[in-house]
Scaffold this active site. Structure first.
Site, PDB file in Angstrom:
ATOM      1  CD  GLN A  29      -3.090  -0.524   0.002  1.00 18.55           C
ATOM      2  OE1 GLN A  29      -3.216   0.645  -0.336  1.00 18.55           O
ATOM      3  NE2 GLN A  29      -3.782  -1.509  -0.551  1.00 18.55           N
ATOM      4  CG  HIS A 109      -6.339  -3.686   8.604  1.00 16.97           C
ATOM      5  ND1 HIS A 109      -7.697  -3.870   8.684  1.00 16.97           N
ATOM      6  CD2 HIS A 109      -5.780  -4.772   9.210  1.00 16.97           C
ATOM      7  CE1 HIS A 109      -7.956  -5.026   9.296  1.00 16.97           C
ATOM      8  NE2 HIS A 109      -6.807  -5.580   9.630  1.00 16.97           N
ATOM      9  CD  GLU A 196      -7.762 -10.115   5.974  1.00 11.65           C
ATOM     10  OE1 GLU A 196      -7.286  -9.085   5.470  1.00 11.65           O
ATOM     11  OE2 GLU A 196      -7.497 -10.476   7.152  1.00 11.65           O
TER      12      GLU A 196
END
Length: 334
Positions: A29, A109, A196
């Site tokens: 990222q 996150h 996930e």
């Protein structure tokens, strides 16, 4: 409840004018967001450990990376894009001592903020801007003139000024081109972990392995099992992506659709759904976070051993061999 979604016209890059943005970590990222922000006219600096491959990557992209502490000292906005498992330690040692009142502390996150590994000091607002895609896609879509849809969330006590900074940041990385959904740090963290574990990584991986093993144990060729249970999965996921369950079912044969309706519920049973609820509870009450934090404090021995074991499963060996024969695939090997 209908989600609030922001687009380009809802965001103003002037909220980032005269502000220095520190990107901590130049990984997946980090490299994408930093380059997109720079191309959007923002002032960006990089905090990255010297001697690491990501340090060299940042240099190759015409940045001048510095230590995390120095980057925080120089920044108005600090975005922690380091791996979840190291954020808490680095935050306490190098970020917290250098934050100033009025800074905005960001993440993509919410794991460490939500589970108390990152606790901002008084006068520092927290903000989440999370692209819903990997970094390479965030970068490539931006370059093409598009953008990856993103999430925005304000930490406790943050107000409208911080929201406008977040929307400007999202615009700077291309997120408002695809749409930015407003959420909370808790919702982003808990739904991300659940997705996930139950579907995207844990659920799919175990389903594929179990199906492959079932066919091989029944005497079918491993190559046939690989194609049916692993290779063709991409075709189905692409159909999901384009038009949801209905489009997938429209696109496959009637035989496949009938099998979907009649056999799928025998795989995902009431017991499976109950386990999903249990996993969600473990995420919500912090049990998973505690396990992951303690695993890393011990040097991640179980995690590393499982990774080594699974890389040598028969399905992985067969896949590596078959992908080398598929010239149309950009084959990747770890």
């Amino acid at each position: 409840m209908t989600a609030k979604i922001y687009y380009d016209n809802d965001a103003d890059l002037s909220h980032l004018k005269d502000k220095t943005i520190a990107i901590l970590g130049y990984g997946s990222q980090g490299h994408a967001q930093a380059q997109n922000l720079r191309d959007s006219g923002c002032s960006v600096i990089i905090g990255q450990r010297e001697g690491s491959p990501n340090y060299d990557l940042a240099v190759s992209h015409k940045f001048q990376p510095m230590s995390v502490a120095e980057a925080v000292q120089k920044a108005d906005i600090v975005n922690m894009l380091l791996p979840d498992e190291v954020q808490g330690e680095i935050y306490r040692a190098h970020v917290l001592p250098n934050l100033k009142p009025g800074n905005v502390l960001m993440c993509s996150h919410g794991f460490n903020i939500h589970f108390g590994q990152v606790e901002p000091p008084k006068g520092v607002d927290t903000l989440l801007v999370a692209p819903k895609g990997p970094g390479h896609l965030v970068r490539s879509e931006y370059v093409k003139g598009g953008g990856v849809p993103s999430l925005i969330a304000l930490g406790e006590g943050a107000g409208e000024k911080t929201r406008q900074i977040g929307l400007a940041y999202a615009k700077g990385i291309g997120g408002t081109r695809g749409g930015v959904i407003e959420t909370t740090i808790a919702e982003e963290t808990e739904t991300d972990l659940f997705g996930e574990q139950v579907v995207l990584c844990g659920g799919v991986s175990e389903l594929v392995k179990a199906a492959f093993d079932t066919l091989v144990e029944a005497g079918y060729q491993p190559e046939m099992a690989y194609f049916e249970c692993m290779h063709e999965l991409k075709l189905i996921v692409d159909l999901f992506y384009q038009g949801g369950l209905s489009y997938m079912r429209y696109s496959v044969s009637n035989t496949a659709e009938f099998g979907d309706y009649t056999r799928g519920p025998r795989i995902i049973t009431a017991e499976t759904r109950q386990v999903m609820k249990q996993i969600l509870t473990e995420i919500q009450n912090g049990q998973f976070a505690r396990e992951w934090i303690l695993e890393n404090r011990a040097g991640a021995p179980a995690f590393k051993a499982t990774r080594r074991r699974d890389r040598n499963l028969l399905i992985e060996q067969v896949g590596r061999r078959l992908r080398k024969l598929m010239s149309w695939i950009d084959s990747k090997e770890v």
